[in-house]
Write a protein that holds these residues in place. Structure first.
Motif, PDB file in Angstrom:
ATOM      1  N   ASP A   1      -7.099   2.535   3.376  1.00 15.64           N
ATOM      2  CA  ASP A   1      -6.528   3.814   2.948  1.00 15.64           C
ATOM      3  C   ASP A   1      -7.215   4.337   1.691  1.00 15.64           C
ATOM      4  O   ASP A   1      -7.256   5.542   1.448  1.00 15.64           O
ATOM      5  CB  ASP A   1      -5.024   3.664   2.726  1.00 15.64           C
ATOM      6  CG  ASP A   1      -4.308   3.482   4.049  1.00 15.64           C
ATOM      7  OD1 ASP A   1      -4.682   4.186   5.006  1.00 15.64           O
ATOM      8  OD2 ASP A   1      -3.403   2.637   4.142  1.00 15.64           O
ATOM      9  N   CYS A  26       0.852  -1.190   0.000  1.00 16.47           N
ATOM     10  CA  CYS A  26       0.000   0.000   0.000  1.00 16.47           C
ATOM     11  C   CYS A  26       0.889   1.242   0.000  1.00 16.47           C
ATOM     12  O   CYS A  26       1.904   1.279   0.688  1.00 16.47           O
ATOM     13  CB  CYS A  26      -0.898  -0.009   1.231  1.00 16.47           C
ATOM     14  SG  CYS A  26      -1.820   1.520   1.508  1.00 16.47           S
ATOM     15  N   CYS A  72       2.109   2.112   5.792  1.00 18.33           N
ATOM     16  CA  CYS A  72       1.181   0.977   5.665  1.00 18.33           C
ATOM     17  C   CYS A  72       1.886  -0.129   4.879  1.00 18.33           C
ATOM     18  O   CYS A  72       2.519   0.127   3.870  1.00 18.33           O
ATOM     19  CB  CYS A  72      -0.095   1.394   4.956  1.00 18.33           C
ATOM     20  SG  CYS A  72      -1.296   0.063   4.834  1.00 18.33           S
ATOM     21  N   CYS A 106      -4.485   0.037   0.107  1.00 18.32           N
ATOM     22  CA  CYS A 106      -5.300  -0.983   0.746  1.00 18.32           C
ATOM     23  C   CYS A 106      -6.708  -0.417   0.920  1.00 18.32           C
ATOM     24  O   CYS A 106      -6.926   0.783   0.838  1.00 18.32           O
ATOM     25  CB  CYS A 106      -4.708  -1.420   2.087  1.00 18.32           C
ATOM     26  SG  CYS A 106      -4.845  -0.210   3.389  1.00 18.32           S
TER      27      CYS A 106
HETATM   28 ZN   LIG Z   1      -2.780   0.975   3.504  1.00 20.45          ZN
END
Ligand SMILES: [Zn+2]
Length: 272
Positions: free
Chosen positions: A224, A186, A191, A221
């Protein structure tokens, strides 16, 4: 309570609570089960844990019985693995489509340079979503039975992905795979969800002139990705792939796609 140990007391208390508050107990069960989730924890180099948390107790118990039964069946004369190891191996095998489900290939992104793969060098490799692995373990994975490799060409100066080889088991190499291989994880700084589990997102939305082009797609992801569409968040993708995220409070964070390797302009290939 005299004469009872703590386990027995806990059981008796649980029984009493269930008896006097049946509706409340049902609601609590419902609420607990809504919290079920799958978590992955990265461990020391080369190991990680996967856990179904707060799954329905009856299914978890049944799953354990099945795993335990298969593991014990394998524990015959010549088997050197312990029961713990066998249960772990059986569980993963079932999840990956072994005796349990339909056979399906699982894909992981393992990065190592050619000379390390060939055993000429022992540079560290990297498993997306986990981190670095020693060369010996990476070679063991790469040369395992059923492993299919593909070639990725990188710019030796920048380490950025230039091209994906077409020789692989499923000839669908396309834009989305290019973006996933390039981004690995990500793209929100901090992340580490592996790219295979991410969404591809248009950094520039369609309605503002975005195109489906590697220059305009990023891996995010699900979490997010959702955050990005919240008011106040601004995402800008530069031509070199650097993503600038501005938060509602006005702070900015830059993230460039991770180079596949350190720049290595002057290195001579080792003699074969
Ligand atoms: Zn993420």
């Amino acid at each position: 309570l005299p004469g009872r140990n703590s386990d027995q007391i806990r059981k008796a208390a649980g029984h009493a609570a269930l008896s006097v508050d049946r509706d409340g107990a049902a609601r609590r069960v419902e609420r607990h089960r809504e919290g079920r989730r799958l978590t992955v924890r990265q461990g020391e180099t080369g190991v990680a844990s996967i856990e179904v948390e707060d799954g329905p107790a009856e299914k978890v118990a049944a799953a354990y019985v099945r795993i335990d039964r298969e593991a014990r069946a394998l524990k015959t004369g010549g088997e050197t693995r312990t029961l713990d190891q066998l249960r772990a191996d059986v569980a993963l095998d079932l999840l990956l489509g072994g005796q349990g489900g339909k056979a399906e290939r699982a894909e992981v992104f393992l990065y190592m340079d050619l000379f390390t793969y060939l055993g000429v060098k022992d540079g560290p490799a990297e498993l997306a979503g986990h981190g670095h692995l020693p060369a010996t373990l990476a070679r063991e994975i790469a040369t395992g039975a059923g492993t299919v490799l593909r070639r990725i060409i990188t710019d030796p100066l920048s380490g950025q992905v230039l091209d994906l080889g077409r020789d692989r088991y499923r000839p669908t190499a396309g834009l989305d795979e290019f973006v996933r291989v390039r981004d690995r994880e990500c793209r929100r700084p901090g992340c580490h969800r592996p790219a295979q589990a991410c969404d591809l997102d248009h950094a520039v939305p369609w309605e503002f002139g975005g195109h489906t082009d590697a220059d305009e797609l990023i891996d995010l992801c699900r979490r997010d990705h959702r955050l990005k569409d919240e008011p106040g968040w601004v995402y800008r993708l530069a031509a070199d792939g650097t993503l600038t995220i501005t938060t509602p409070t006005g702070q900015s964070y830059d993230s460039a796609p991770p180079p596949l390797h350190e720049p290595r302009p002057a290195e001579e290939p080792p003699p074969f």
